[in-house]
Design a protein around this motif. Structure first.
Motif, mmCIF file in Angstrom:
data_model
loop_
_atom_site.group_PDB
_atom_site.id
_atom_site.type_symbol
_atom_site.label_atom_id
_atom_site.label_comp_id
_atom_site.label_asym_id
_atom_site.label_seq_id
_atom_site.Cartn_x
_atom_site.Cartn_y
_atom_site.Cartn_z
ATOM 1 N N GLN A 113 0.822 -1.214 0.000
ATOM 2 C CA GLN A 113 0.000 0.000 0.000
ATOM 3 C C GLN A 113 0.857 1.265 0.000
ATOM 4 O O GLN A 113 0.591 2.220 -0.728
ATOM 5 C CB GLN A 113 -0.943 -0.007 1.190
ATOM 6 C CG GLN A 113 -1.952 1.133 1.173
ATOM 7 C CD GLN A 113 -2.906 1.049 -0.013
ATOM 8 O OE1 GLN A 113 -3.890 0.335 0.031
ATOM 9 N NE2 GLN A 113 -2.622 1.783 -1.077
ATOM 10 N N GLY A 114 1.898 1.281 0.817
ATOM 11 C CA GLY A 114 2.775 2.450 0.831
ATOM 12 C C GLY A 114 3.471 2.667 -0.490
ATOM 13 O O GLY A 114 3.629 3.807 -0.953
ATOM 14 N N THR A 115 3.888 1.573 -1.126
ATOM 15 C CA THR A 115 4.526 1.673 -2.440
ATOM 16 C C THR A 115 3.557 2.246 -3.463
ATOM 17 O O THR A 115 3.917 3.100 -4.287
ATOM 18 C CB THR A 115 5.019 0.284 -2.887
ATOM 19 O OG1 THR A 115 5.977 -0.193 -1.939
ATOM 20 C CG2 THR A 115 5.655 0.349 -4.262
ATOM 21 N N VAL A 146 3.015 11.156 4.440
ATOM 22 C CA VAL A 146 2.094 10.036 4.575
ATOM 23 C C VAL A 146 2.857 8.888 5.234
ATOM 24 O O VAL A 146 3.791 8.334 4.634
ATOM 25 C CB VAL A 146 1.528 9.599 3.213
ATOM 26 C CG1 VAL A 146 0.605 8.399 3.384
ATOM 27 C CG2 VAL A 146 0.785 10.754 2.551
ATOM 28 N N PHE A 147 2.453 8.545 6.447
ATOM 29 C CA PHE A 147 3.150 7.514 7.215
ATOM 30 C C PHE A 147 2.392 6.197 7.085
ATOM 31 O O PHE A 147 1.554 5.860 7.926
ATOM 32 C CB PHE A 147 3.296 7.952 8.665
ATOM 33 C CG PHE A 147 4.186 9.152 8.834
ATOM 34 C CD1 PHE A 147 5.567 9.026 8.812
ATOM 35 C CD2 PHE A 147 3.647 10.419 8.968
ATOM 36 C CE1 PHE A 147 6.393 10.125 8.937
ATOM 37 C CE2 PHE A 147 4.452 11.531 9.101
ATOM 38 C CZ PHE A 147 5.836 11.390 9.085
ATOM 39 N N ALA A 148 2.698 5.467 6.010
ATOM 40 C CA ALA A 148 2.044 4.192 5.734
ATOM 41 C C ALA A 148 2.831 3.006 6.285
ATOM 42 O O ALA A 148 2.350 1.876 6.221
ATOM 43 C CB ALA A 148 1.835 4.026 4.227
ATOM 44 N N ALA A 149 4.021 3.244 6.797
ATOM 45 C CA ALA A 149 4.841 2.141 7.305
ATOM 46 C C ALA A 149 4.216 1.528 8.552
ATOM 47 O O ALA A 149 3.580 2.216 9.357
ATOM 48 C CB ALA A 149 6.252 2.635 7.615
ATOM 49 N N LEU A 154 0.308 18.964 5.825
ATOM 50 C CA LEU A 154 -0.653 17.859 5.902
ATOM 51 C C LEU A 154 0.088 16.597 6.332
ATOM 52 O O LEU A 154 1.019 16.153 5.653
ATOM 53 C CB LEU A 154 -1.331 17.638 4.548
ATOM 54 C CG LEU A 154 -2.502 16.642 4.522
ATOM 55 C CD1 LEU A 154 -3.618 17.090 5.453
ATOM 56 C CD2 LEU A 154 -3.031 16.484 3.106
ATOM 57 N N VAL A 155 -0.327 16.037 7.462
ATOM 58 C CA VAL A 155 0.283 14.813 7.999
ATOM 59 C C VAL A 155 -0.784 13.733 8.039
ATOM 60 O O VAL A 155 -1.846 13.913 8.651
ATOM 61 C CB VAL A 155 0.870 15.043 9.405
ATOM 62 C CG1 VAL A 155 1.464 13.734 9.938
ATOM 63 C CG2 VAL A 155 1.927 16.130 9.381
ATOM 64 N N VAL A 156 -0.500 12.606 7.399
ATOM 65 C CA VAL A 156 -1.457 11.513 7.282
ATOM 66 C C VAL A 156 -0.851 10.242 7.881
ATOM 67 O O VAL A 156 0.247 9.844 7.498
ATOM 68 C CB VAL A 156 -1.847 11.266 5.813
ATOM 69 C CG1 VAL A 156 -2.880 10.135 5.715
ATOM 70 C CG2 VAL A 156 -2.378 12.542 5.171
ATOM 71 N N GLY A 157 -1.568 9.635 8.798
ATOM 72 C CA GLY A 157 -1.120 8.380 9.376
ATOM 73 C C GLY A 157 -1.994 7.224 8.919
ATOM 74 O O GLY A 157 -3.054 7.423 8.308
ATOM 75 N N PHE A 158 -1.546 6.017 9.186
ATOM 76 C CA PHE A 158 -2.314 4.808 8.889
ATOM 77 C C PHE A 158 -2.588 4.073 10.192
ATOM 78 O O PHE A 158 -1.777 4.115 11.126
ATOM 79 C CB PHE A 158 -1.538 3.891 7.934
ATOM 80 C CG PHE A 158 -1.752 4.194 6.475
ATOM 81 C CD1 PHE A 158 -2.325 3.252 5.632
ATOM 82 C CD2 PHE A 158 -1.388 5.426 5.943
ATOM 83 C CE1 PHE A 158 -2.536 3.525 4.287
ATOM 84 C CE2 PHE A 158 -1.584 5.710 4.603
ATOM 85 C CZ PHE A 158 -2.168 4.753 3.771
#
Length: 403
Positions: free
Chosen positions: A214-216, A269-272, A319-323
């Motif tokens: 998803q992060g990729t 975007v912090f998808a890790a 803009l900071v987006v977390g998962f």
């Protein structure tokens, strides 16, 4: 963003040709004019009437059409466009382009043009992986042809793998980038992805089941929108996308350091899937079994990257987006996480084993923001990424207009 742009769309023969109909609609929504060209094989999947109805233009099919040759020869047709898009670009069409063949209208147009060409490949996974196709791909790229996709997923033939044509909105984003109209051109975006590995000893570590897919996909979607992408990835199962700045890390501390080095950015975007804990005093030698029992492991908390960046007093991204990967009460837990971390948005999903999302090709997410919880339908991870990247682009544009 594509107002007054002229697109010559060559539709190849394959089941993915049905996506070209939606592509035409999306392009015209953005103000572009679309001149369609159908190969003979494409007519087995979509009709000239349906293509013309959506394009609002005549569909060209025959090389030796005397009326068209009198009104607009194939030379003029090939050079009057701002961009030539081949979607789907079949193995046959790619082979013709490499060989310089010109035995029908589509291949002749591609030979007779000095206009930029963007291909969206679509074919069976074994055809895509075939050495001949890969040679053709490299040669076309060397010749200056650009590509979007293919994506990985289920095939109409029942197989799974790379070879699915990119979704229409992904192709639109690539077209916007080719024409200098990408909404994120000039913006710098940070994306973290994959798991982290926290060592116990030189051969063992603590990890999770994140594949990094998803992060990729998110990083690839941002690049397609014209952004400069800094991609910080743990040891993921999937390869990083092309056209991004890649920083590879193993541990949470290394990821935290890489994030600091990437700042400032316009969006993060912090998808890790960062490990919450690490082993204190990891052994530099392999731990051995002992009659004294199992070794005692002491744990310490890892850096909370999302929370730290969200609370930066200087240099905080606009803009900071977390998962949030949850297994129960998804909205409740994700909303609490957003409040606790201080980020702007949380992209939440249910990763319980029954969903097949963790490590799978699809996702079903809920976007948590000031406006509440927005549930998205289950879709491919590339489609989720494209929708998220578009939403972030819209938000950044709105912020810029307010300033």
């Amino acid at each position: 963003m594509l107002a007054s742009k002229r697109i010559l769309l060559i539709i190849g023969g394959g089941i993915a040709a049905y996506k070209s109909l939606d592509l035409i609609r999306r392009l015209r929504e953005r103000g572009a004019s679309v001149t369609p060209v159908l190969t003979r094989a494409a007519e087995e999947f979509v009709t000239p009437l349906s293509v013309s109805a959506l394009a609002g233009e005549k569909t060209y099919r025959d090389l030796f059409d005397l009326t068209d040759e009198a009104e607009m020869g194939h030379i003029q047709l090939s050079r009057s466009a701002d961009l030539i898009v081949v979607a789907p670009a079949t193995a046959d069409l790619m082979g013709k382009m490499v060989a310089g063949l010109a035995n029908d209208l589509a291949s002749t147009l591609l030979m007779a043009t000095d206009t930029r060409v963007l291909c969206a490949p679509a074919m069976n996974v074994r055809m895509w992986d075939h050495p001949a196709t890969q040679r053709n791909l490299k040669q076309l790229q060397a010749d200056g042809v650009h590509f979007v996709g293919p994506n990985e997923g289920d095939m109409a033939c029942g197989e799974y793998g790379p070879g699915r044509m990119s979704e229409p909105l992904e192709i639109v984003a690539a077209i916007e980038t080719e024409l200098g109209a990408g909404p994120l051109r000039g913006k710098r975006v940070l994306v973290t992805s994959g798991p982290t590995h926290e060592p116990i000893d030189p051969v063992r570590y603590i990890a999770n089941r994140s594949s990094g897919a998803q992060g990729t996909a998110v990083a690839r979607a941002f690049a397609a929108l014209g952004a400069e992408v800094v991609f910080v990835t743990g040891p993921a199962d999937v390869a990083p996308p092309e056209g991004v700045q890649v920083t590879r890390v193993e541990t949470a501390q290394q990821m935290s350091d890489a994030v600091d080095a990437a700042l400032p950015v316009d969006a993060a975007v912090f998808a890790a899937a960062v490990a919450d804990w690490r082993v204190v005093g990891a052994s530099d030698k392999k731990l051995k079994k002992s009659r004294d029992g199992m070794p005692a492991l002491e744990f310490a908390e890892n850096p909370d990257i999302l929370k730290r960046v969200s609370h930066l007093k200087t240099g905080r991204p606009p803009l900071v987006v977390g998962f949030a990967a949850e297994t129960d009460d998804v909205i409740e837990h994700a909303t609490a996480k957003r409040d606790r971390k201080g980020c702007d948005w949380i992209v939440a999903n249910d990763v319980s084993p029954a969903t097949g999302i963790m490590g799978g090709s699809e996702n079903a997410v809920i976007l948590i923001s000031d406006e509440g919880a927005e549930e998205w339908p289950r879709m491919g991870k590339d489609a989720v990424a494209e929708r998220l990247a578009r939403k972030i682009a819209d938000a950044l544009i709105s912020k810029q207009e307010e300033q």
